[in-house]
Design a protein around this motif. Structure first.
Motif, mmCIF file in Angstrom:
data_model
loop_
_atom_site.group_PDB
_atom_site.id
_atom_site.type_symbol
_atom_site.label_atom_id
_atom_site.label_comp_id
_atom_site.label_asym_id
_atom_site.label_seq_id
_atom_site.Cartn_x
_atom_site.Cartn_y
_atom_site.Cartn_z
ATOM 1 N N PRO A 137 0.803 -1.231 0.000
ATOM 2 C CA PRO A 137 0.000 0.000 0.000
ATOM 3 C C PRO A 137 0.836 1.282 0.000
ATOM 4 O O PRO A 137 0.478 2.261 -0.655
ATOM 5 N N SER A 138 1.949 1.269 0.720
ATOM 6 C CA SER A 138 2.763 2.489 0.798
ATOM 7 C C SER A 138 3.428 2.848 -0.523
ATOM 8 O O SER A 138 3.903 3.987 -0.696
ATOM 9 N N GLU A 139 3.474 1.898 -1.477
ATOM 10 C CA GLU A 139 4.094 2.143 -2.786
ATOM 11 C C GLU A 139 3.066 2.549 -3.842
ATOM 12 O O GLU A 139 3.452 2.875 -4.965
ATOM 13 N N PHE A 140 1.787 2.524 -3.479
ATOM 14 C CA PHE A 140 0.734 2.711 -4.469
ATOM 15 C C PHE A 140 0.819 4.073 -5.164
ATOM 16 O O PHE A 140 0.816 4.156 -6.401
ATOM 17 N N GLU A 141 0.909 5.148 -4.392
ATOM 18 C CA GLU A 141 0.951 6.492 -4.990
ATOM 19 C C GLU A 141 2.204 6.686 -5.832
ATOM 20 O O GLU A 141 2.178 7.361 -6.870
ATOM 21 N N ARG A 142 3.294 6.092 -5.405
ATOM 22 C CA ARG A 142 4.538 6.188 -6.172
ATOM 23 C C ARG A 142 4.396 5.489 -7.520
ATOM 24 O O ARG A 142 4.900 5.967 -8.538
ATOM 25 N N THR A 143 3.683 4.355 -7.542
ATOM 26 C CA THR A 143 3.445 3.648 -8.799
ATOM 27 C C THR A 143 2.594 4.493 -9.746
ATOM 28 O O THR A 143 2.893 4.605 -10.941
ATOM 29 N N LEU A 144 1.522 5.099 -9.209
ATOM 30 C CA LEU A 144 0.671 5.953 -10.042
ATOM 31 C C LEU A 144 1.469 7.122 -10.619
ATOM 32 O O LEU A 144 1.321 7.458 -11.811
ATOM 33 N N ALA A 145 2.290 7.729 -9.801
ATOM 34 C CA ALA A 145 3.088 8.864 -10.263
ATOM 35 C C ALA A 145 4.082 8.438 -11.341
ATOM 36 O O ALA A 145 4.324 9.170 -12.310
ATOM 37 N N ARG A 146 4.669 7.254 -11.170
ATOM 38 C CA ARG A 146 5.650 6.783 -12.154
ATOM 39 C C ARG A 146 5.013 6.635 -13.533
ATOM 40 O O ARG A 146 5.554 7.130 -14.540
ATOM 41 N N TYR A 147 3.870 5.977 -13.609
ATOM 42 C CA TYR A 147 3.232 5.784 -14.911
ATOM 43 C C TYR A 147 2.749 7.107 -15.508
ATOM 44 O O TYR A 147 2.847 7.329 -16.721
ATOM 45 N N ARG A 148 2.220 7.985 -14.672
ATOM 46 C CA ARG A 148 1.772 9.290 -15.171
ATOM 47 C C ARG A 148 2.934 10.091 -15.743
ATOM 48 O O ARG A 148 2.836 10.653 -16.842
ATOM 49 N N ASP A 149 4.053 10.119 -15.032
ATOM 50 C CA ASP A 149 5.198 10.917 -15.485
ATOM 51 C C ASP A 149 5.818 10.330 -16.744
ATOM 52 O O ASP A 149 6.225 11.068 -17.656
ATOM 53 N N LEU A 150 5.921 9.015 -16.807
ATOM 54 C CA LEU A 150 6.461 8.393 -18.017
ATOM 55 C C LEU A 150 5.584 8.670 -19.220
ATOM 56 O O LEU A 150 6.076 8.876 -20.342
ATOM 57 N N ALA A 191 -5.298 -1.750 -8.534
ATOM 58 C CA ALA A 191 -6.482 -1.330 -7.790
ATOM 59 C C ALA A 191 -7.699 -1.442 -8.702
ATOM 60 O O ALA A 191 -7.577 -1.675 -9.913
ATOM 61 N N LEU A 192 -8.869 -1.244 -8.122
ATOM 62 C CA LEU A 192 -10.108 -1.243 -8.890
ATOM 63 C C LEU A 192 -10.275 0.081 -9.633
ATOM 64 O O LEU A 192 -9.872 1.150 -9.140
ATOM 65 N N TYR A 193 -10.889 0.006 -10.773
ATOM 66 C CA TYR A 193 -11.115 1.194 -11.598
ATOM 67 C C TYR A 193 -11.821 2.284 -10.810
ATOM 68 O O TYR A 193 -11.434 3.457 -10.857
ATOM 69 N N ARG A 194 -12.849 1.928 -10.058
ATOM 70 C CA ARG A 194 -13.641 2.937 -9.354
ATOM 71 C C ARG A 194 -12.851 3.624 -8.242
ATOM 72 O O ARG A 194 -13.205 4.723 -7.806
ATOM 73 N N GLU A 195 -11.768 3.006 -7.797
ATOM 74 C CA GLU A 195 -10.959 3.599 -6.738
ATOM 75 C C GLU A 195 -10.025 4.691 -7.249
ATOM 76 O O GLU A 195 -9.552 5.522 -6.455
ATOM 77 N N VAL A 196 -9.757 4.688 -8.543
ATOM 78 C CA VAL A 196 -8.811 5.662 -9.099
ATOM 79 C C VAL A 196 -9.410 6.517 -10.205
ATOM 80 O O VAL A 196 -8.744 7.423 -10.714
ATOM 81 N N ALA A 197 -10.654 6.247 -10.592
ATOM 82 C CA ALA A 197 -11.236 6.932 -11.747
ATOM 83 C C ALA A 197 -11.306 8.439 -11.543
ATOM 84 O O ALA A 197 -10.753 9.221 -12.337
ATOM 85 N N ALA A 198 -11.970 8.880 -10.494
ATOM 86 C CA ALA A 198 -12.241 10.307 -10.328
ATOM 87 C C ALA A 198 -10.976 11.120 -10.067
ATOM 88 O O ALA A 198 -10.770 12.187 -10.655
ATOM 89 N N ARG A 199 -10.093 10.606 -9.216
ATOM 90 C CA ARG A 199 -8.948 11.420 -8.793
ATOM 91 C C ARG A 199 -7.703 11.256 -9.651
ATOM 92 O O ARG A 199 -6.790 12.094 -9.587
ATOM 93 N N TYR A 200 -7.662 10.193 -10.460
ATOM 94 C CA TYR A 200 -6.432 9.916 -11.206
ATOM 95 C C TYR A 200 -6.675 9.693 -12.692
ATOM 96 O O TYR A 200 -6.141 10.413 -13.545
ATOM 97 N N LEU A 201 -7.516 8.714 -13.017
ATOM 98 C CA LEU A 201 -7.687 8.363 -14.429
ATOM 99 C C LEU A 201 -8.451 9.422 -15.207
ATOM 100 O O LEU A 201 -8.091 9.719 -16.357
#
Length: 510
Positions: free
Chosen positions: A242-255, A274-284
């Protein structure tokens, strides 16, 4: 000592069969010594020459032990990541897996012995190659199938691979087994002219199949488009922390943001753990809007919940309406747990993320970047008949995978080779995104255009062309090859029975 007399030295012939299995693996990636796919089976056929049914079965089994023991040794890497308790069981469980897989060539050897009344030359170049292909198909079909290390895959860049767009992977395996039969005939024959003829026929078939590579079975249907494949290189040991989750999202976004000049950008399987609904609004959703503003589309690996079911999915977001592909062919013991009542004790010690998944239903394609894209997830691309279900409508192929389970093993290179075969069979460009590698962009002849090697964090880009039309294999599938080899075996069995009865009548008349 003549090769034809080898069966008289049982231990030496047994060793030959085991060595044949080991050598055949070297025909596949990462070694890619393609002729060994002919030499290995030919050595097995030689070990069967004049052997008893029991010895033929045993040598087939020894071949399987060498072939699968070396070729799928990577299974231990994946099992050891299923939790601390599984590390001690990884090697024994992998050993059981190999012992079971070796039953296929073992049983093949016993069945091969049932054709003893068929003339030796016919056995080598008609019956045994058909039998080999039939057992590859059975292994790729029974019990959800394991179509890994098919002989045809080893030829994706060699002469026999030219047959792939016509008869598919199993058709190429048939040809390779036929070449092995011709080589074994040349090695065991007692007369020089037939031996030379067998070698000449093998050469003609090898180069004749290679000439088919010059045929363009499909054609471009649109302008070139730039595409990118993102290899995030997130180690499996931290991917689900869990502690690596935000870092993973940032890595793919920046790349990704550095490649908005690409019309289509592909992320690996479960790039977002993660599930789509967990990241849709704030990230995807913000990222999709950013992609749309540049005329780009993202294809993202994640999980989707529908009611009580969770699916391994690819979401297409960005320029155009969002779409989803749900994985159809799940991995047993990884994505779902069979025989829970029997193996509950084992599952309690396994730590497999997202292991209670459901198989997808419905379409095999999504709309992305203005194209119909044929999608496969993980080892779905090992099933040629599964991939062609979205064709000829689809103009591109996309495979997303996470081979980080098998880092440092043979599996990633073997998997990339399999993906190349799908491109060759279908005459389509293929984009393959694998979490830690090997990612690649492959042309419609199975050629590698761009490659991201293992353990690297990078984005690869290239220009591809949407392709239309259909190869013969796309139109006919595996049916004709499978039907033909079983027909050969049936008529060979009937012929053998007739020969046996004829010999019995002659004996009785004396």
């Amino acid at each position: 000592m003549k090769l034809s007399d080898l069966s008289g030295r049982s231990r030496l012939a047994d060793l030959l069969a085991l060595l044949a299995g080991l050598l055949t693996v070297v025909a596949f990636a990462p070694y890619s010594v393609a002729p060994l796919a002919v030499i290995g089976p030919a050595m097995l056929f030689v070990s069967w020459h004049h052997a008893t049914p029991r010895r033929m079965a045993w040598r087939g089994y020894l071949y399987g032990l060498g072939f699968f023991g070396f070729g799928v040794s990577w299974i231990t890497s994946g099992l050891s990541l299923f939790g601390a308790h599984m590390q001690a069981l990884a090697l024994p469980l992998a050993g059981v897996f190999v012992l079971v897989l070796a039953l296929y060539p073992g049983l093949m050897g016993w069945v091969a012995s049932r054709f003893g009344c068929v003339p030796a030359a016919a056995r080598l170049i008609v019956i045994w190659p058909a039998l080999w292909t039939a057992f590859e198909w059975l292994r790729g079909t029974l019990f959800t199938g394991f179509p890994w290390l098919l002989l045809g895959d080893s030829q994706v860049a060699s002469g026999p691979g030219g047959l792939a767009p016509v008869l598919g992977d199993y058709g190429v395996s048939w040809l390779v087994a036929l070449l092995a039969g011709l080589l074994a005939l040349a090695a065991t024959g007692r007369r020089v002219p037939p031996r030379v003829a067998a070698l000449l026929a093998a050469g003609v078939l090898w180069f004749g199949a290679g000439a088919l590579r010059q045929v363009d079975w499909t054609h471009p249907t649109g302008a070139p488009m730039r595409v990118s494949v993102v290899q995030g290189n997130v180690p499996q040991q931290v991917k689900w922390v869990p502690s690596e989750f935000e870092r993973t999202l940032a890595r793919y976004r920046d790349l990704t943001r550095a490649h908005w000049d690409s019309r289509l950008i592909v992320w690996p399987e479960s790039a977002i753990p993660a599930l789509y609904r967990e990241v849709a609004a704030r990230y995807l959703d913000p990222l999709a809007a950013e992609a749309a503003s540049h005329g780009s589309t993202l294809m993202v690996g994640l999980f989707v919940r529908r009611g009580q079911k969770i699916y391994n999915a690819v979401a297409s977001v960005g320029d155009g309406a969002p779409g989803f592909y749900f994985k159809h062919h799940l991995v047993p013991f990884g994505e779902y747990m069979p025989f829970k009542g029997l193996l509950g004790w084992l599952y309690r010690d396994m730590n497999v993320p997202m292991s209670g998944l459901s198989a997808g239903r419905g379409g095999y394609t999504v709309q992305a970047a203005g194209q119909t894209v044929d999608v496969s997830i993980c080892y779905e691309d090992a099933y040629g008949d599964l991939v062609i279900r979205g064709l000829p409508q689809a103009s591109l192929l996309v495979n997303v995978s996470d081979d980080a389970w098998f880092d440092g093993s043979l599996e990633p290179a073997q998997h990339m080779q399999i993906a190349r075969m799908r491109a060759l069979e279908t005459g389509r460009y293929l984009l393959r995104a694998a979490n830690t590698g090997i990612s690649g962009i492959v042309g419609p002849k199975g050629e590698v255009i761009a490659l991201a090697d293992m353990g690297r964090t990078e984005v690869i880009s290239a220009e591809v062309r949407p392709m239309g039309g259909a190869t013969p294999y796309v139109r006919i599938g595996n049916g004709p090859v499978v039907g033909a080899v079983f027909a050969i075996l049936f008529f060979g069995w009937v012929f053998g029975l007739a020969m046996t009865r004829n010999q019995q009548r002659k004996m009785e008349s004396k």
